[in-house]
Design an enzyme around this catalytic site. Structure first.
Site, mmCIF file in Angstrom:
data_model
loop_
_atom_site.group_PDB
_atom_site.id
_atom_site.type_symbol
_atom_site.label_atom_id
_atom_site.label_comp_id
_atom_site.label_asym_id
_atom_site.label_seq_id
_atom_site.Cartn_x
_atom_site.Cartn_y
_atom_site.Cartn_z
ATOM 1 N N LYS A 170 -25.741 86.998 33.741
ATOM 2 C CA LYS A 170 -25.532 86.911 35.187
ATOM 3 C C LYS A 170 -26.709 87.514 35.936
ATOM 4 O O LYS A 170 -27.232 88.577 35.542
ATOM 5 C CB LYS A 170 -24.248 87.664 35.555
ATOM 6 C CG LYS A 170 -22.998 87.077 34.903
ATOM 7 C CD LYS A 170 -22.724 85.676 35.418
ATOM 8 C CE LYS A 170 -21.474 85.077 34.784
ATOM 9 N NZ LYS A 170 -21.124 83.788 35.396
ATOM 10 N N ASP A 205 -27.092 82.610 35.194
ATOM 11 C CA ASP A 205 -26.123 82.117 36.181
ATOM 12 C C ASP A 205 -26.128 83.022 37.401
ATOM 13 O O ASP A 205 -25.827 84.208 37.294
ATOM 14 C CB ASP A 205 -24.743 82.125 35.512
ATOM 15 C CG ASP A 205 -23.638 81.589 36.403
ATOM 16 O OD1 ASP A 205 -23.923 81.181 37.548
ATOM 17 O OD2 ASP A 205 -22.483 81.575 35.939
ATOM 18 N N GLU A 231 -28.072 78.249 36.313
ATOM 19 C CA GLU A 231 -26.760 77.798 36.792
ATOM 20 C C GLU A 231 -26.450 78.308 38.190
ATOM 21 O O GLU A 231 -26.704 79.467 38.501
ATOM 22 C CB GLU A 231 -25.700 78.280 35.798
ATOM 23 C CG GLU A 231 -24.266 77.971 36.208
ATOM 24 C CD GLU A 231 -23.276 78.285 35.086
ATOM 25 O OE1 GLU A 231 -23.639 78.136 33.905
ATOM 26 O OE2 GLU A 231 -22.143 78.696 35.398
ATOM 27 N N GLU A 256 -18.833 74.178 38.567
ATOM 28 C CA GLU A 256 -17.521 74.816 38.566
ATOM 29 C C GLU A 256 -16.918 74.871 39.963
ATOM 30 O O GLU A 256 -15.709 75.032 40.110
ATOM 31 C CB GLU A 256 -17.616 76.231 37.963
ATOM 32 C CG GLU A 256 -18.423 77.192 38.805
ATOM 33 C CD GLU A 256 -18.657 78.528 38.112
ATOM 34 O OE1 GLU A 256 -19.554 78.585 37.251
ATOM 35 O OE2 GLU A 256 -17.953 79.493 38.412
ATOM 36 N N ASP A 279 -14.958 72.183 35.582
ATOM 37 C CA ASP A 279 -13.985 73.091 34.962
ATOM 38 C C ASP A 279 -12.635 72.372 34.956
ATOM 39 O O ASP A 279 -12.168 71.937 36.014
ATOM 40 C CB ASP A 279 -13.904 74.392 35.768
ATOM 41 C CG ASP A 279 -13.049 75.439 35.071
ATOM 42 O OD1 ASP A 279 -11.897 75.098 34.672
ATOM 43 O OD2 ASP A 279 -13.505 76.582 34.924
ATOM 44 N N HIS A 306 -17.413 74.016 32.366
ATOM 45 C CA HIS A 306 -17.297 75.438 32.680
ATOM 46 C C HIS A 306 -15.952 75.942 32.171
ATOM 47 O O HIS A 306 -14.927 75.264 32.324
ATOM 48 C CB HIS A 306 -17.366 75.628 34.200
ATOM 49 C CG HIS A 306 -17.064 77.011 34.664
ATOM 50 N ND1 HIS A 306 -15.842 77.380 35.211
ATOM 51 C CD2 HIS A 306 -17.818 78.133 34.667
ATOM 52 C CE1 HIS A 306 -15.884 78.662 35.529
ATOM 53 N NE2 HIS A 306 -17.068 79.144 35.208
ATOM 54 N N GLU A 331 -18.633 76.809 26.650
ATOM 55 C CA GLU A 331 -18.838 78.112 27.287
ATOM 56 C C GLU A 331 -17.773 79.053 26.758
ATOM 57 O O GLU A 331 -16.579 78.846 26.978
ATOM 58 C CB GLU A 331 -18.732 78.006 28.818
ATOM 59 C CG GLU A 331 -18.813 79.397 29.433
ATOM 60 C CD GLU A 331 -19.093 79.423 30.923
ATOM 61 O OE1 GLU A 331 -18.896 78.417 31.610
ATOM 62 O OE2 GLU A 331 -19.519 80.515 31.383
HETATM 63 CA CA CA Z 1 -20.853 80.124 36.397
#
Ligand code: CA
Length: 379
Positions: A170, A205, A231, A256, A279, A306, A331
């Site tokens: 992240k 991401d 992402e 997502e 997702d 996702h 994922e």
């Molecule tokens: Ca994400």
């Protein structure tokens, strides 16, 4: 066989230690599952994205009476009828998470009613296992940047030791740590690259944490670190911004936060991403996800679902992944989550770099009822 009962099953659990992405601190886990039962006793399970509140009320008060007496195998018609009804009730804010949870439960029921896995119903299995990437590298309560850098690097080493060949972390620190910016974000990715070596596949991401200028600078810096994809660099509304970034050196991923085929059609038409990430709990379930995957295939764009849910969403995603062309990846969220780990009687785990895809009826999950009642919060 007709639908007799549709109910929302809310699950909740506080976490011992909080962690964050660019969007928010996460200090609990909550899910609104959908349970649909037929008159001959079959049960299908689905899962909605997002908080319990809202999803629960719509499922119990709006969806349940509409599904009663319907044949659960008419999945696509029921999906369309529900979207049509919700659009007339809520206009542009059709609650895609509700449609998704219901759609997933209907496909699960359809599979169980004919003794077949959803992956076979969707057109056939291309693989019995799928490469998984470890999602981690979240932000934590630290005093110094060096502490965070060390924490994400050592976590990454742990994922490699657990057999993973692909990782995602992240970025977007400034949303929670105003003293740190994109230099620190890039430094986190660099620390992970150094920890795992040149062979590992790395993704990062931003959880739509940047504006266009910072996203461009980060994208440029990531290209030196051989980042597989970048992402959600931007808010999902900024499709034109995605398209501009996607012309840069680092492939862009997102999805997502988009729902239904029409939103992904706009993204694909704009050449806004190199990978789409629908997702199953928010795109509109399997019905929408397979359409998005087909549209992505036509646009020569990869589809990498996702996944950040309970064991239900994870199992459902594996069924979709069994069917996708190319070399998709699962994922595989590695953050602490007892509901994800314990809810299925047979836990879903990686064996080295891959996760096996079950071939049992429906989405292939048998719920552990003791675990379900431990986390259920409506009684
Ligand atoms: Ca994400």
């Amino acid at each position: 066989m007709v639908i007799q009962r549709t109910e929302a099953v809310p699950l909740y659990r506080d976490l011992d230690t909080r962690f964050a992405n660019a969007q928010k601190w996460i200090d609990s886990r909550e899910y609104c599952l959908v349970r649909i039962e037929t008159d001959d006793g079959l049960v299908g399970w689905g899962e909605c994205w997002g908080p319990i509140a809202g999803n629960r009320e719509l499922i119990e008060e709006y969806v349940a009476p509409r599904l009663e007496g319907e044949e659960p195998t008419a999945v696509e018609r029921l999906h369309e009828d529900l979207v049509f009804a919700l659009r007339s009730s809520y206009h542009s804010s059709v609650p895609a998470s509700v449609v998704s949870g219901v759609d997933m439960a209907l496909w699960d029921l359809y599979g169980k009613s004919v003794g077949t896995s959803v992956s076979r119903l969707l057109g056939g299995r291309r693989r019995e296992g799928v490469r998984a990437y470890a999602t981690g590298g979240f932000f934590s309560d630290v005093e110094t940047f060096a502490e965070l850098e060390e924490a994400v690097a050592s976590e990454a080493e742990g994922h490699v030791a657990a057999g993973f060949s692909a990782l995602k972390n992240k970025i977007g620190l400034s949303r929670h740590f105003p003293e740190w910016g994109i230099e620190e974000d890039v430094a986190l990715v660099r620390a992970i690259r150094e920890a795992v070596g040149p062979e590992g596949r790395l993704m990062t991401d931003a959880n739509h944490g940047y504006g266009r200028a910072d996203a461009t600078r980060v994208s440029r810096a990531l290209s030196d670190l051989d980042v597989h994809f970048f992402e959600e660099p931007l808010p999902p509304e900024d499709v034109e911004g995605y398209a501009a970034l996607n012309r840069g050196p680092t492939p862009i991923a997102g999805g997502e936060s988009w729902a239904f085929l029409h939103e992904f059609d706009r993204v694909l038409s704009a050449n806004a991403t190199s990978y789409v990430q629908p997702d199953l709990t928010s795109v509109g379930g399997f019905t929408s996800a397979r359409r998005v995957a087909a549209a992505a295939d036509a646009a020569n764009v990869g589809c990498l679902p996702h996944v950040f849910g309970s064991a239900i969403a994870l199992a459902a995603s594996l069924q979709l992944l069994a069917t996708l062309p190319g070399e998709p990846m699962l994922e595989f969220d590695r953050t602490p989550n007892p509901i994800r780990d314990d809810l299925a009687q047979r836990p879903i785990e990686n064996d080295g770099p891959t996760v096996e895809i079950p071939d049992r009826p429906g989405i292939g999950v048998e719920i552990d009822e003791d675990v379900l009642s431990r986390y259920r919060v409506d009684r």
